[in-house]
Every structure is written in structure tokens, then in C-alpha cells.
Design a protein around this motif. Sequence first.
Motif, PDB file in Angstrom:
ATOM      1  N   VAL A   6       0.841  -1.194   0.000  1.00  0.00           N
ATOM      2  CA  VAL A   6       0.000   0.000   0.000  1.00  0.00           C
ATOM      3  C   VAL A   6       0.881   1.250   0.000  1.00  0.00           C
ATOM      4  N   PRO A   7       0.759   2.116  -1.012  1.00  0.00           N
ATOM      5  CA  PRO A   7       1.558   3.360  -1.025  1.00  0.00           C
ATOM      6  C   PRO A   7       1.163   4.258   0.142  1.00  0.00           C
ATOM      7  N   TYR A   8       2.131   4.967   0.660  1.00  0.00           N
ATOM      8  CA  TYR A   8       1.869   5.847   1.796  1.00  0.00           C
ATOM      9  C   TYR A   8       1.393   7.211   1.287  1.00  0.00           C
ATOM     10  N   GLN A   9       0.317   7.709   1.868  1.00  0.00           N
ATOM     11  CA  GLN A   9      -0.240   9.006   1.488  1.00  0.00           C
ATOM     12  C   GLN A   9       0.419  10.125   2.286  1.00  0.00           C
ATOM     13  N   ARG A  10       1.264  10.873   1.633  1.00  0.00           N
ATOM     14  CA  ARG A  10       1.914  12.004   2.273  1.00  0.00           C
ATOM     15  C   ARG A  10       1.162  13.299   1.962  1.00  0.00           C
ATOM     16  N   ASP A  11       1.404  14.302   2.793  1.00  0.00           N
ATOM     17  CA  ASP A  11       0.905  15.636   2.471  1.00  0.00           C
ATOM     18  C   ASP A  11       1.560  16.100   1.170  1.00  0.00           C
ATOM     19  N   ASN A  12       0.853  16.928   0.418  1.00  0.00           N
ATOM     20  CA  ASN A  12       1.408  17.550  -0.787  1.00  0.00           C
ATOM     21  C   ASN A  12       2.120  16.542  -1.689  1.00  0.00           C
ATOM     22  N   SER A 412      -5.634  13.174  11.361  1.00  0.00           N
ATOM     23  CA  SER A 412      -5.338  11.784  11.008  1.00  0.00           C
ATOM     24  C   SER A 412      -4.156  11.673  10.045  1.00  0.00           C
ATOM     25  N   VAL A 413      -3.456  10.561  10.159  1.00  0.00           N
ATOM     26  CA  VAL A 413      -2.403  10.194   9.210  1.00  0.00           C
ATOM     27  C   VAL A 413      -2.569   8.712   8.890  1.00  0.00           C
ATOM     28  N   PRO A 414      -2.167   8.292   7.693  1.00  0.00           N
ATOM     29  CA  PRO A 414      -2.323   6.881   7.328  1.00  0.00           C
ATOM     30  C   PRO A 414      -1.435   5.973   8.170  1.00  0.00           C
ATOM     31  N   ILE A 415      -1.939   4.771   8.441  1.00  0.00           N
ATOM     32  CA  ILE A 415      -1.114   3.729   9.049  1.00  0.00           C
ATOM     33  C   ILE A 415      -0.328   3.077   7.915  1.00  0.00           C
ATOM     34  N   GLU A 416       0.979   3.082   7.999  1.00  0.00           N
ATOM     35  CA  GLU A 416       1.806   2.583   6.913  1.00  0.00           C
ATOM     36  C   GLU A 416       1.499   1.123   6.614  1.00  0.00           C
ATOM     37  N   GLY A 417       1.236   0.843   5.338  1.00  0.00           N
ATOM     38  CA  GLY A 417       0.987  -0.520   4.895  1.00  0.00           C
ATOM     39  C   GLY A 417      -0.424  -1.021   5.094  1.00  0.00           C
ATOM     40  N   VAL A 418      -1.332  -0.172   5.613  1.00  0.00           N
ATOM     41  CA  VAL A 418      -2.715  -0.593   5.877  1.00  0.00           C
ATOM     42  C   VAL A 418      -3.660   0.259   5.035  1.00  0.00           C
TER      43      VAL A 418
END
Length: 563
Positions: A6-12, A412-418
Motif C-alpha cells: 500500500v503506497p503511503y499518502q503524504r501531504d502535498n 489523522s495520518v495513514p497507518i503505513e501498509g494498511v
Amino acid sequence: MNKNIVPYQRDNPTDEERFLQLKYLLNQSGREEDFCNIIELLSPPKNIETIVPKGCGNGVSVAVIGAGLSGLCTAYELRKIGCDITIFEASNRIGGRVNTIYFDREKQYFGEVGAMRIGVSHETTWHYINHFKLKTRPFASKNINGLFYIRGSYARNDSQGKSVKENIYPKYNLTEEERKTPWQKLSEKIVNKYLNSLSPKIRREFIEIKKNYSEPIKNIDSITLRKAYENLRLSQDAISMIGFLSAFEESFLNIGLTEILQEAYTADFGFTYYIDGGMIKLAEKFYMELNNQNIGRVAFRFNSIVDGIYKDDRGKIILEIREGCKNKYFKAFDVVICAIPFSSLRRVTVVPPFSVLKSQAIAELNYGYAQKTLLFLKERFWEYGGEDKRIVGGSSLTDLIPISIFYPSDNSVPIEGVYNGWTFKGVLPSKKPGVLLASYNWGNNALRLGNENCCLRLDDVVESVEKVHKLYRGYIYRNLLSWQSISWANIEYIWGGGCLPFSGQKTLFSYEITRPEMDNRVFFAGEHVSQKHVWMQGALQSGMIAANEAAKFICKNNIRHSK
């Protein structure tokens, strides 16, 4: 890189990061070969300054009807070639169905009663976000901790659908095969049969504007979403259940199947973002630039309603404009861009009439009802509890009249890999207040809730939120700081939440509604003219295309020299 990570969703996000997210979504659907087609079809058209000589619009008068995103975008592009532009807006604000509500003077706490998210494939929207250097953050559309409250039973939105099978399935009379199948797999049957089975070339047509569509697309466009489920031999109980488990489907069962599949084709909901500080920031950037009179002249006329569009003997386009109840005047223009929804254009007198099929589309093209209610609360009760209970961003769904509840993504921030996993951005639980989108619905639910008097509407929304979250009665009112609600069907000169074509309307109207009228002097823009209905992408891309076509007409016909 492993395509299943799962790609990680970063700001900007950079373009490369967005492309990685889109490729992941397409890979999960078995359609990675669609990537290049999607990027091509959703990208902005050529830069207006590369297709016509600079300054070819000097002295050309252009009227833009509507100061929503499509109107602002069209004006912004045409000003680059020097046109003198007047923008007529029926209300006293810019943005149209982009409408950010701020609950404090510092504009820290806000919610969206209009557009609220951006898909990673929406290239034209990202073009302007990058151009104006706007900041973006991940928007949590779904959350594995999100709730379902359906037929009096509770479940969690776990990725395997186990909680739903245990708690919601028993409430429906499902077949043996349906009971054994996770609800996500039942829902995916539509995409597998009607989208994935087509060739990449034909799949493109879901977001292409063509005079003639292929037979497979014509056949798909001839049926509704409900009929498609019935063709898959799903029981009516299963169809009803999926409608509430899949956001808004219960309201979309009777619209054209192509409308559902065009969003699936471009993976609109998999990874989404919002503009930091509010979606209205994009409209404000256009407005600021248009008021910077370094090239071309731009004038805004707010509270100005266009009542008539006429072509005179000289080829000029005459607008009949009303300011206030009785103050009317007429003004001539070389070119007109009509960037208002057909729901509003329907009341405008047009002489000579537009083409028969265009007039038919203006009268018939379906607009969906949409309603949103925001609650500004002292406590973020949804963020309380353990890791498997707290909801930090995302949504919950119910069969009660509010239908969907969206939680703010600012914490909120994404959980890496989930996938669809979210956790706290900062200190937990947050002690600051929050803006809850307590009700977002479409169709009859939106119409009925939106037409309740304000007190009854608030009561119904509050009671439902308390029920879905097992809060004691009165909790919401004890913590309510403020609230706002909008029913787009009741907003003058908009009269609808967005274009949602019925079956057959894509193949019948899509090409005709893009064609200019009155000897190619009246052009059309707006999400309804695009193939990304409701989204900002459709408004912006159609605005750029209309500007380019108008520019080519101006230069080809030497408009400024033929007065």
C-alpha cells in the motif's frame, strides 16, 4: 517495488507519488494497463498560449455566465490572450458548489458543504493545485474502524467484511451463496462484469466524449445500476443491503450504470486529498488572479441574473441581465461562455433556440439532490477508545435518513501498509473541538431531509448520530457549538447537487452538450458538460476546453477586426 504494498499518502504528494497510488488501485482491480489512458484523458488540454497567438483576444468582449469553478477557470484562461471579460454571477459569492464553511475567525475549524475531496487521478485539478502552490492533505474517505448501523444492528468496516457477515447479514433474506460471500465481493461483481471484462480501448469510452459510442458502451448505458445487479442474479435483499453498505448506492440504484462505472474506471475514491485550509482556496486563487489586471480586463458582476441569451443581426450575443427585482438591462458581447448548470439554464430565454438535442438535454439531463449538515462540537467523541474502536477520519454508514457520516481528516495520518487504516497525527485523544459532517446524502433522502424545517432537520441528524455511536440522548446538544446545513436542490440558480445522468443519457447527450451554439459564439462549461460529473475535475477540465475552443474561434474569425 512490490505492487501489492500500500503506497503511503503524504501531504502535498508529488505527481510520481500520486501515480504510484493510482497504479496500486488499478493493480488491485486487475487493470494496470488503464493507467496511461486515464492520465491522458483527465489531463488538462493544451496551454491556450500555445494554440493561438498571444494577444489575439485583445479588444474581444467575452461574457462568462457563472462564477463557479468552471466559469472562473474559463475566464482565467481567456484572459491570457487579452480578452475583456465580464463574469455574471447570480449569487454574492464565488465557487458555486465549492463552499467551505468556517466556524472560527482564524479559519482553523471548517467543513465542506460542497466539494470535499480530490481523486489522485484528477490531473486537471492537480494542475491548478500545483500551479497555485496550494497545500493538500490526505482525505480519509473510508476507515477500517468505521461503523455500519443498518436495520438496528452494528458492524465495523473491516477489510474482510467479517463484522458485516456476522451482524448485518442475518437481517436480510440472502441466498446461501450471498451469505457465504463478503459484501465487498458482492459489490465488486458489477465492476468485474461490466468494466473489467471490456478491452482497455472500450473502457476509455467511460470518460470520453464521442459522437458515437461502441455497442458495449451503448448496452451498458441502457441499464440502471439496479438492473445490473439483477442481471447478476443478486436477490433484492442483497441489492438493498449493498446499497447501504456502499456509500450512496442506495440513492443511485436508478441512475445510469455508466455513471457508476466512470468513477470506478478512474479509481476516484481509493486515495483522496483535500486542500489544506478549505476547498474554497482554489476558487479564491482564481479570483485573486483575475483581479490582478496585468493583462486583459476582468469585471465581476455579483447578484446579476442572466434571464435571456439572444443573437442579433450583427452576430453579437445579447444578454438580458437582471439586478434586483426590476432593474434589467441588455449588453452585447462577441463571445459567451455559459458555465451554469442546466438546471439553471433551463429558465433562461434563448432566441434563436439552441439545437433540438441541446434543448432536450437542458430540459431532461438529470441532476441529483444532495444535502449536507455540519456539526461543530466541543468534543471529538469519535476519536475516543482503543486502537480498534476510535475513528480518526473516514466515514460511517447507516440506513437512517442521514445515510453517511464523515469525520474530519485534520487529525489523522495513514497507518503505513494498511489500506484505509488511519491513526492520530498528534497527541491523542485530541482535546480540541471538531467539525463533523453529520449527514451527507443524495437522492430522496437528501430531498426529504433538506426540506425539513431547520429545527426538525437538526433533531433528526443529531438523534441519528447519537444512535449510530451509542451516545446518550442529549450528548450532541450538550457539546454543540454551532451547525450549518445546505440542501443544494433549494439553492437558487443551482438547483441540484450535480449531474447524475439516467440510463441512456450519456450516449444520447454527451457529445451534443459540448457543441457551441449561435454560430459558434456561445460555448458551454461545467461538470455536467464533462465526463467527471460532480467532481471539480469535470468543472475545471471543461472550463479549459471551452476557453481553448473559444480562443480558436476568436483567432480564426479575426473577431476583434470584424466589429
